[in-house]
Write an enzyme that holds these catalytic residues in place. Structure first.
Site, mmCIF file in Angstrom:
data_model
loop_
_atom_site.group_PDB
_atom_site.id
_atom_site.type_symbol
_atom_site.label_atom_id
_atom_site.label_comp_id
_atom_site.label_asym_id
_atom_site.label_seq_id
_atom_site.Cartn_x
_atom_site.Cartn_y
_atom_site.Cartn_z
ATOM 1 N N LYS A 62 8.573 -13.574 -38.995
ATOM 2 C CA LYS A 62 9.441 -14.615 -38.861
ATOM 3 C C LYS A 62 10.087 -14.713 -37.376
ATOM 4 O O LYS A 62 10.538 -13.844 -37.100
ATOM 5 C CB LYS A 62 10.406 -14.618 -39.863
ATOM 6 C CG LYS A 62 11.213 -15.998 -39.957
ATOM 7 C CD LYS A 62 12.086 -15.994 -41.238
ATOM 8 C CE LYS A 62 12.687 -17.468 -41.609
ATOM 9 N NZ LYS A 62 13.421 -17.641 -42.980
ATOM 10 N N GLY B 163 9.885 -23.599 -41.392
ATOM 11 C CA GLY B 163 10.966 -24.148 -41.861
ATOM 12 C C GLY B 163 11.877 -24.579 -41.014
ATOM 13 O O GLY B 163 11.625 -24.812 -39.757
ATOM 14 N N VAL C 240 7.058 -19.022 -39.842
ATOM 15 C CA VAL C 240 6.407 -17.568 -40.207
ATOM 16 C C VAL C 240 5.012 -17.416 -40.174
ATOM 17 O O VAL C 240 4.045 -18.487 -40.373
ATOM 18 C CB VAL C 240 6.621 -17.567 -41.930
ATOM 19 C CG1 VAL C 240 6.189 -16.244 -42.468
ATOM 20 C CG2 VAL C 240 8.187 -17.733 -42.152
ATOM 21 N N GLY D 291 3.592 -20.726 -42.423
ATOM 22 C CA GLY D 291 4.615 -21.541 -42.925
ATOM 23 C C GLY D 291 5.743 -21.853 -41.931
ATOM 24 O O GLY D 291 6.097 -21.170 -40.885
ATOM 25 N N ASP E 296 21.006 -20.350 -48.941
ATOM 26 C CA ASP E 296 19.650 -21.052 -49.155
ATOM 27 C C ASP E 296 18.605 -20.736 -50.316
ATOM 28 O O ASP E 296 17.478 -20.610 -50.218
ATOM 29 C CB ASP E 296 18.871 -21.212 -47.874
ATOM 30 C CG ASP E 296 17.977 -22.450 -47.617
ATOM 31 O OD1 ASP E 296 18.070 -23.424 -48.389
ATOM 32 O OD2 ASP E 296 17.228 -22.293 -46.942
#
Length: 524
Positions: A38, A18, A23, A16, A136
């Site tokens: 992360k 962001g 990640v 992932g 968030d």
């Protein structure tokens, strides 16, 4: 980064990306377990203050222990790479689940909305009590594991508090609170609750309240426009549910709910309330909104289970991917000596599949019951017993004035989210009420012979009834909680048990402390 190792953590592959970090799926080579790693994005590594804060906040969150907060294992920097390792959740995030429901033209079942909502609410309340604002809250940060556990990730790691003006917004525009949209440093706990309100709005209507291609345009909508009435998007919602969502999305923080628990208590009561009279005429839907009117028959658990997990990265030690769905328990407690028929009966029930119903009936015909004082009781009617076994699934309620336990005496798991308990009040409407969705936040399935509980004081070594092999979930509460339905008061002398909203049994309330009352109920 694939193949590199940071401290004890070997990076396997990217899973992932962001706005702030990437990640990776990885392996803890010392403890032989999967992890999510992360790593702070290169754009922020050049800011030493932010990079240090990234690690410091991860270390602070690593001291937390809450079933609905993702567990951080370790945080550090390695040759300019700032990272932290956390538990790997084998499941789906809420964003993917909502996408699936929308793709099917359906809405998430309300029981799942409540179960997921309660988990997020309790995670937020826990974080706010620790002095941390999430900043968030959005569907992709809500993870649902295969065994049903719901966790909120990315606490306190989304914003540099030294920045914050329109155009430098930290947070996701579709879910951002008005005050946070003006200046990110102004985020407060009620900002998280606003984002939570947007998320609930989306789960119940199938769409977010505001949409725009421009992040700045979205921020302005959150600051200046009222959200579309939820019932204009989903007319199946009642007025009470609409009122809860609109209060959660109030522009003024002080006019919103002040805790996640308050949001969910109000929403749960509203969703359970039946509408009265004919629905009013509703205005036309906003342009571009495709209504999703029907609740899906497919639960979140079924969707997560149906996901092709073979596409997930897996190390050689597959078994380690399973996340424990309950805390460690003491060794099974020996059963107490009591009514002797119970053990015989349930032992035979467990062997029903191998002996066959006919064999069971023959055994029951020859069985007599002896009471504890030595008197012989009348033999059990085998026809009635066999019919009960075929038509219902037995659960045993065990309670005194302080604690309440439910044990699954069926041979397969039971979905506790479908249960509801109500004190029968002499006044209008039900009295104190407890919803099984509170248990299902920790574990949606009550396994055979296991128990779940409501307790004033949690002590896993001493409070479990002897008949319980393990406690899979519990709710700790006070004697004045609205969940306390099973104790005596001037308004009630019994409570009822409901399954999917239908009454399936009634039991007497108790005022006893030293003696446990037992009441068996058959679920459909």
């Amino acid at each position: 980064m694939t193949g590199q190792q940071l401290s004890n953590f070997r990076i396997e592959r990217l899973i992932g990306r962001g706005g702030m970090a990437e990640v990776y799926y990885g392996t803890d080579v010392k403890l032989n377990r999967p992890v999510a790693i992360k790593i702070l994005d290169a754009r922020y590594r050049s800011n030493p203050d932010y990079a240090r804060r990234f690690v410091q906040e991860a270390r602070a969150v690593a001291t937390w222990h809450h079933p609905n907060v993702i567990q951080v294992y370790y945080a550090d920097d390695d040759h300019g790479l700032y990272y932290f390792a956390m538990e790997f959740i084998d499941g789906l995030d809420l964003a993917e689940l909502l996408r699936q429901y929308q793709s099917d033209g359906e809405l998430m079942p309300h029981e799942d909305v409540l179960r997921i909502g309660w988990a997020i609410a309790e995670a937020l309340d826990y974080a706010h009590a620790k002095g941390v604002i999430h900043r968030d809250v959005k569907p992709s940060n809500v993870l649902i594991a295969r065994e049903g556990r719901v966790v909120l990730s990315d606490f306190g790691l989304a914003m540099d508090t030294g920045q914050g003006s329109l155009g430098q917004i930290f947070g996701t525009p579709h879910y951002i609170a008005p005050e946070q949209a003006r200046r990110s440093a102004d985020a407060i706990p009620q900002s998280d609750l606003y984002s939570f309100g947007v998320l609930l709005y989306e789960m119940l209507t199938g769409t977010v309240p505001f949409d725009d291609l421009s992040p700045t345009g979205l921020a302005i909508q959150h600051m200046t426009q009222e959200p579309p009435a939820p019932r204009s998007v989903n007319p199946q919602l009642n007025a009470e549910t609409e009122a809860v969502l609109l209060k959660a999305l109030n522009k003024e923080p002080q006019s919103r709910y002040q805790s996640g628990q308050a949001v969910m208590q109000a929403l749960e009561a509203a969703l359970r309330k039946k509408g009265r009279g004919r629905p009013r005429e509703l205005p036309p839907l906003p342009a571009g909104v495709n209504p999703l009117r029907n609740l899906s028959a497919k639960t979140v658990a079924q969707r997560v289970a149906a996901f092709d997990h073979s596409t997930l990265p897996r190390p050689a030690f597959d078994a380690a991917l399973t996340v424990s769905k309950r805390p460690a328990e003491p060794p099974p407690i020996q059963r107490r000596r009591g009514f002797p028929f119970r053990g015989v009966f349930w032992a035979m029930l467990g062997s029903l599949t191998t002996l066959g119903l006919a064999s069971m009936v023959l055994l029951l015909l020859s069985l007599t019951v002896t009471s504890e004082d030595g008197d012989t009781q009348q033999a059990v009617n085998p026809t009635q017993t066999a019919a009960a076994m075929v038509e219902g699934r037995p659960v045993l309620l065990i309670y005194n004035e302080d604690n309440f336990y439910i044990q699954n005496q069926w041979e397969a798991g039971i979905e506790v989210g479908k249960l509801r308990f109500e004190a029968l009040s002499s006044g209008d409407g039900p009295g104190a009420t407890f919803y099984g969705t509170r248990w299902s936040q920790v574990d949606p399935i009550l396994d055979p012979a296991a128990c779940m509980s409501l307790e004033y004081y949690i002590d896993s070594l001493n409070t479990l009834p002897d008949i319980c092999t393990v406690r899979e979930a519990y709710v700790e509460l006070s004697s004045v909680s609205n969940f306390v339905f099973w104790t005596e008061n001037k308004d009630t002398n019994e409570f009822r048990v409901l399954w999917n909203g239908r009454e399936v049994g009634r039991c007497p309330v108790t005022g006893q402390v030293a003696t446990m009352t037992e009441c068996q109920v058959m679920l459909p």
